[in-house]
Design an enzyme around this catalytic site. Structure first.
Site, PDB file in Angstrom:
ATOM      1  NE  ARG A 209      39.110  51.079 -70.865  1.00 51.12           N
ATOM      2  CZ  ARG A 209      38.579  50.671 -69.642  1.00 51.12           C
ATOM      3  NH1 ARG A 209      38.846  49.775 -69.177  1.00 51.12           N
ATOM      4  NH2 ARG A 209      37.562  51.115 -68.771  1.00 51.12           N
TER       5      ARG A 209
ATOM      6  CG  ASP B  47      38.715  59.033 -71.228  1.00 50.54           C
ATOM      7  OD1 ASP B  47      38.424  58.832 -70.870  1.00 50.54           O
ATOM      8  OD2 ASP B  47      39.773  59.076 -71.988  1.00 50.54           O
TER       9      ASP B  47
ATOM     10  CE1 TYR C 286      35.063  50.989 -77.659  1.00 50.89           C
ATOM     11  CE2 TYR C 286      37.128  49.692 -76.023  1.00 50.89           C
ATOM     12  CZ  TYR C 286      36.191  50.859 -76.779  1.00 50.89           C
ATOM     13  OH  TYR C 286      35.578  51.877 -75.316  1.00 50.89           O
TER      14      TYR C 286
ATOM     15  NE  ARG D 126      33.171  54.511 -74.899  1.00 53.11           N
ATOM     16  CZ  ARG D 126      33.855  54.943 -74.441  1.00 53.11           C
ATOM     17  NH1 ARG D 126      34.191  56.269 -73.971  1.00 53.11           N
ATOM     18  NH2 ARG D 126      33.591  54.850 -73.005  1.00 53.11           N
TER      19      ARG D 126
ATOM     20  CD  GLU E 178      20.009  71.780 -62.187  1.00 53.97           C
ATOM     21  OE1 GLU E 178      20.094  72.499 -61.918  1.00 53.97           O
ATOM     22  OE2 GLU E 178      18.963  71.642 -63.025  1.00 53.97           O
ATOM     23  CG  ASN E 179      26.684  67.242 -62.015  1.00 54.97           C
ATOM     24  OD1 ASN E 179      25.343  66.665 -61.016  1.00 54.97           O
ATOM     25  ND2 ASN E 179      26.705  66.423 -62.543  1.00 54.97           N
TER      26      ASN E 179
ATOM     27  CG  HIS F 210      40.330  57.458 -66.365  1.00 54.26           C
ATOM     28  ND1 HIS F 210      39.001  56.394 -66.343  1.00 54.26           N
ATOM     29  CD2 HIS F 210      39.862  58.194 -67.775  1.00 54.26           C
ATOM     30  CE1 HIS F 210      38.437  56.453 -67.011  1.00 54.26           C
ATOM     31  NE2 HIS F 210      38.584  57.169 -67.765  1.00 54.26           N
TER      32      HIS F 210
ATOM     33  CB  SER G 253      35.475  53.306 -68.094  1.00 49.79           C
ATOM     34  OG  SER G 253      36.395  53.586 -67.887  1.00 49.79           O
ATOM     35  CB  ALA G 254      30.326  54.340 -68.922  1.00 54.13           C
ATOM     36  CB  CYS G 255      30.985  57.746 -63.475  1.00 53.70           C
ATOM     37  SG  CYS G 255      30.904  56.220 -63.348  1.00 53.70           S
TER      38      CYS G 255
ATOM     39  CE  LYS H 115      40.610  56.111 -70.811  1.00 56.57           C
ATOM     40  NZ  LYS H 115      40.035  55.647 -71.508  1.00 56.57           N
TER      41      LYS H 115
HETATM   42  P1  GTP Z   1      35.038  57.380 -70.418  1.00 59.15           P
HETATM   43  O1  GTP Z   1      34.612  57.892 -71.497  1.00 59.15           O
HETATM   44  O2  GTP Z   1      34.541  55.605 -70.574  1.00 59.15           O
HETATM   45  O3  GTP Z   1      36.086  57.252 -69.607  1.00 59.15           O
HETATM   46  O4  GTP Z   1      33.235  57.800 -69.727  1.00 59.15           O
HETATM   47  P2  GTP Z   1      32.601  59.391 -68.962  1.00 59.15           P
HETATM   48  O5  GTP Z   1      33.291  59.502 -67.474  1.00 59.15           O
HETATM   49  O6  GTP Z   1      33.377  60.620 -70.248  1.00 59.15           O
HETATM   50  O7  GTP Z   1      31.500  59.262 -68.676  1.00 59.15           O
HETATM   51  P3  GTP Z   1      29.852  59.873 -70.169  1.00 59.15           P
HETATM   52  O8  GTP Z   1      30.213  61.380 -69.320  1.00 59.15           O
HETATM   53  O9  GTP Z   1      30.009  59.616 -71.430  1.00 59.15           O
HETATM   54  O10 GTP Z   1      28.940  59.606 -69.193  1.00 59.15           O
HETATM   55  C1  GTP Z   1      28.917  57.291 -69.278  1.00 59.15           C
HETATM   56  C2  GTP Z   1      27.077  57.795 -68.440  1.00 59.15           C
HETATM   57  O11 GTP Z   1      26.566  58.315 -68.196  1.00 59.15           O
HETATM   58  C3  GTP Z   1      26.313  58.257 -69.837  1.00 59.15           C
HETATM   59  O12 GTP Z   1      24.702  57.435 -70.173  1.00 59.15           O
HETATM   60  C4  GTP Z   1      25.479  59.560 -69.293  1.00 59.15           C
HETATM   61  O13 GTP Z   1      24.233  59.935 -69.666  1.00 59.15           O
HETATM   62  C5  GTP Z   1      25.559  58.997 -68.058  1.00 59.15           C
HETATM   63  N1  GTP Z   1      25.846  60.356 -66.660  1.00 59.15           N
HETATM   64  C6  GTP Z   1      26.455  61.379 -66.967  1.00 59.15           C
HETATM   65  N2  GTP Z   1      26.538  62.289 -65.911  1.00 59.15           N
HETATM   66  C7  GTP Z   1      25.377  62.060 -65.052  1.00 59.15           C
HETATM   67  C8  GTP Z   1      25.162  62.542 -64.135  1.00 59.15           C
HETATM   68  O14 GTP Z   1      25.079  63.899 -63.557  1.00 59.15           O
HETATM   69  N3  GTP Z   1      24.258  62.089 -63.605  1.00 59.15           N
HETATM   70  C9  GTP Z   1      23.720  60.842 -64.458  1.00 59.15           C
HETATM   71  N4  GTP Z   1      22.422  59.855 -63.518  1.00 59.15           N
HETATM   72  N5  GTP Z   1      24.006  60.465 -65.818  1.00 59.15           N
HETATM   73  C10 GTP Z   1      24.541  61.024 -66.001  1.00 59.15           C
HETATM   74  C1  SPV Z   2      36.674  54.390 -71.142  1.00 56.39           C
HETATM   75  O1  SPV Z   2      36.486  53.267 -70.783  1.00 56.39           O
HETATM   76  O2  SPV Z   2      36.962  54.816 -69.852  1.00 56.39           O
HETATM   77  C2  SPV Z   2      36.864  55.281 -72.754  1.00 56.39           C
HETATM   78  C3  SPV Z   2      36.770  54.395 -73.544  1.00 56.39           C
HETATM   79  O3  SPV Z   2      37.322  56.464 -72.018  1.00 56.39           O
HETATM   80  S1  SPV Z   2      38.495  53.866 -73.935  1.00 56.39           S
HETATM   81  O4  SPV Z   2      39.231  55.054 -74.889  1.00 56.39           O
HETATM   82  O5  SPV Z   2      37.842  52.588 -74.367  1.00 56.39           O
HETATM   83  O6  SPV Z   2      39.091  53.633 -72.984  1.00 56.39           O
HETATM   84 MN    MN Z   3      37.817  56.835 -69.728  1.00 53.80          MN
END
Ligand code: GTP
Ligand code: SPV
Ligand code: MN
Length: 598
Positions: A73, A280, A201, A378, A504-505, A230, A251-253, A210
């Site tokens: 994005r 999401d 993208y 993705r 484990e979460n 979100h 995002s990606a957390c 989004k």
């Molecule tokens: P968006 O789709 O971007 O909104 O992201 P999301 O929040 O769905 O993220 P996602 O679950 O795909 O996780 C993103 C990254 O975080 C990946 O590389 C995972 O492996 C890593 N990750 C997810 N959960 C954990 C966790 O509990 N611990 C650690 N250390 N890494 C994690």
């Molecule tokens: C994010 O970036 O939070 C995503 C991927 O979930 S996107 O659809 O590109 O926003």
């Molecule tokens: Mn997202």
């Protein structure tokens, strides 16, 4: 479906107008049948937009590579176009609607020449649910069409529901020439419209996601007294009863991972069953029972590939076995896909996300490993294929929420989990979330920034008003969810994760639910309640000595230092920031000065 059979005059007029502007060779209505999908996929292959993977190993799967400058994005090119600048607020880019439409017109003019213009009627949320909203996406990208058919409920049945005068979000997309100079993601909440140009993208181009389901929907939600967030939605079943929680992480957390978690071995004996409802986006409404009810408006997952493997997320691996589109991962010469920290060995040779020859162990001139997949590569897969998908995930009423969990990615400061003192304090905790940037958006990875409620890039109006909206929503519920904050990403002095994360979460979720049911022992700290010693079930985990103390540590001096950053963040909203948040800020400051007995 043809233009002649469309009974909605407003929709027809918009399609005509756009076709005159974009000048496509033809207009094609997407009816959403399987026969049509397979025909469009064949067309996408013939035109080189997607590559079919080895169909024995990956039935119904395709590979797509986007322009290397178009893999995340672009927040700096994303605008909220409102008549008044203050309605967009200090955290959004703003443009006047006149300027927005004029700029878009210039780019769209003739941009669809030689192409087909597809019209996709889609529903965010189950068709006909009180939660749902209808959109129509116009796009000249077959990749977008194929993705929208997975991510939304699309086709003629949506038009039937729209009738002759139903309201819908106008979502206009042209990939134009994919040049960043012609890339704009424009939102016109006052007109219920989105215009996106120059990108193919995900979040920039799949406009139901989004753009509609967060930026436009958050604006509507404020007016209509609901929330567009979100957030993932997760069900936790034990002894025949299921609790539901939502969690907002940037995002990606970790949303996709938490939404699909598998109970860890140590907790297996307790008989937990985990249900996925969304990964999401959540739309939340107050039910007649005074509780908060959540619904996932999407029909698929657009998940981060790197890091996904059968140890971290077996449910995701099972979900993407068929009918999945892989974007910007490594393409093996044997028509397989692979990514870093993925499943099994990489193929002997292949082509990396940016179209270059790649072999395992490849290094650049400086000796640095060259990744095969982009860190934000993705998969797009139907939610129905997820083994843990909840039987009631499409319930038009949604599911009742016991807890709301905010979280960020912080090496330091934030403990593994804390519980807010009450709703208003929980809103403060959400409003002050900060997190290290990830590859999901263009920008410096690792840099800590405030990302309130994980909505910084997605709130379609002034975030000060958004905080106010959150505060008043608490007052509308006789049984509001409890609010928590988690951090799976705290590290030790060697920068290794202190907490194993993933499945484990559930140990943390278990404590959260115990707290929701008036159980679960807690210790009061200035920032909220943390689990008392022994309150988290750590059976079978074997954490190193002292790790748990570090994970739950709340250092008053560090939190006091954090307040300076909060002040700078809050100050930019001026009068739009609810006074209640300043009261929370002052109260926290006071609590941090007071020695609390253990
Ligand atoms: P968006 O789709 O971007 O909104 O992201 P999301 O929040 O769905 O993220 P996602 O679950 O795909 O996780 C993103 C990254 O975080 C990946 O590389 C995972 O492996 C890593 N990750 C997810 N959960 C954990 C966790 O509990 N611990 C650690 N250390 N890494 C994690
Ligand atoms: C994010 O970036 O939070 C995503 C991927 O979930 S996107 O659809 O590109 O926003
Ligand atoms: Mn997202």
């Amino acid at each position: 479906m043809t233009m002649a059979t469309i009974r909605h005059e407003g929709l027809k007029a918009w399609i005509d107008e756009t076709a005159r502007l974009g000048q496509p060779d033809q207009v094609c209505w997407v009816d959403g049948t399987e026969e049509e999908r397979s025909r469009l996929a064949k067309r996408a292959i013939a035109r080189g937009f997607v590559i079919p993977l080895d169909q024995d190993r990956y039935p119904g799967c395709y590979y797509s590579r986007s322009n290397p400058n178009d893999v995340a994005r672009t927040e700096h090119l994303t605008y909220i176009c409102t008549r008044k600048r203050e309605d967009a607020g200090p955290t959004n880019n703003w443009m006047s609607p006149e300027e927005g439409y004029a700029k878009a017109k210039e780019i769209i003019q003739g941009s669809m020449k030689g192409r087909t213009m597809y019209v996709i009627p889609f529903s965010m949320g189950p068709i006909g649910s009180p939660f749902s909203k209808i959109g129509v996406e116009i796009t000249d990208s077959l990749y977008v069409v194929l993705n929208m058919l997975i991510m939304t409920r699309a086709g003629s049945k949506v038009l039937d529901h729209l009738g002759t005068d139903g309201s819908f979000t106008k979502c206009l997309h042209t990939r134009a020439d994919l040049d960043v100079r012609r890339r704009l993601i424009l939102h016109f909440p006052e007109d219920n419209a989105v215009v996106s140009t120059g990108s193919a993208y995900g979040g920039n181009a799949l406009l139901g996601k989004k753009c509609l389901a967060l930026r436009i929907a958050s604006w509507q939600a404020r007016q209509e007294n609901w929330l567009a967030e979100h957030m993932l939605i997760l069900g936790i079943e034990k002894d025949g009863k299921t609790d539901y929680v939502t969690a907002a992480f940037p995002s990606a957390c970790g949303k996709t991972n938490l939404a699909m978690l598998i109970p860890p071995r140590g907790l297996k004996a307790k008989g937990y069953k985990i249900w996925t409802l969304g990964d999401d986006i959540a739309w939340l409404r107050v039910g007649r029972d005074g509780r908060l009810w959540a619904c996932n408006p999407e029909a698929g997952f657009f998940g981060v590939a790197p890091g996904t493997n059968s140890k971290t997320n077996p449910n995701a691996i099972a979900t993407i076995r068929k009918n999945t589109i892989f974007t910007n991962v490594l393409l093996g010469d044997d028509l397989s896909v692979w990514w870093e920290d993925g499943e099994g060995e990489p193929p002997a040779s292949g082509t990396s996300w940016d179209g270059k020859p790649w072999t395992p162990g490849l290094r650049d001139a400086d000796g640095k490993p060259v990744p095969g997949a982009h860190p934000n590569s993705r998969f797009t897969a139907p939610a129905s294929q997820c083994p843990s998908i909840a039987p009631n995930w499409e319930d038009p009423q949604g599911v009742p929420i016991s807890a709301i969990i905010f979280g960020g990615r912080r090496e330091r400061l934030a403990p593994l989990v804390f519980e807010a003192l009450d709703w208003a304090h929980g809103v403060y905790a959400g409003a002050t979330v900060s997190s290290e940037r990830t590859a999901a958006a263009v920008g410096k990875v690792g840099e800590v920034r405030r990302d309130p409620m994980a909505m910084l890039p997605f709130c379609g109006y002034n975030m000060g008003d958004y905080f106010g909206h959150w505060l008043q929503m608490g007052g509308r519920m006789s049984c509001p969810p409890k609010i928590f904050h988690v951090n799976w990403f705290r590290k030790d002095e060697n920068r290794q994760f202190l907490w194993p994360g993933y499945g484990e979460n559930l140990r943390v979720i278990e404590w959260i639910l115990a707290r929701c049911h008036g159980k679960g022992k807690a210790a009061r700290t200035p920032i909220g309640f943390v689990p008392a010693k022994g309150a988290l079930d750590l059976a079978g985990l074997n954490l190193p000595e002292g790790a748990m103390d570090k994970l739950l540590e709340v250092k008053a001096e560090d939190w006091a230092a954090e307040l300076d950053g909060v002040k700078v963040f809050f100050d930019q909203f001026g009068a739009a920031l609810p006074k209640e948040l300043w009261r929370q800020y002052d109260a926290l400051k006071d609590r941090l000065k007071t020695k609390v007995p253990a």
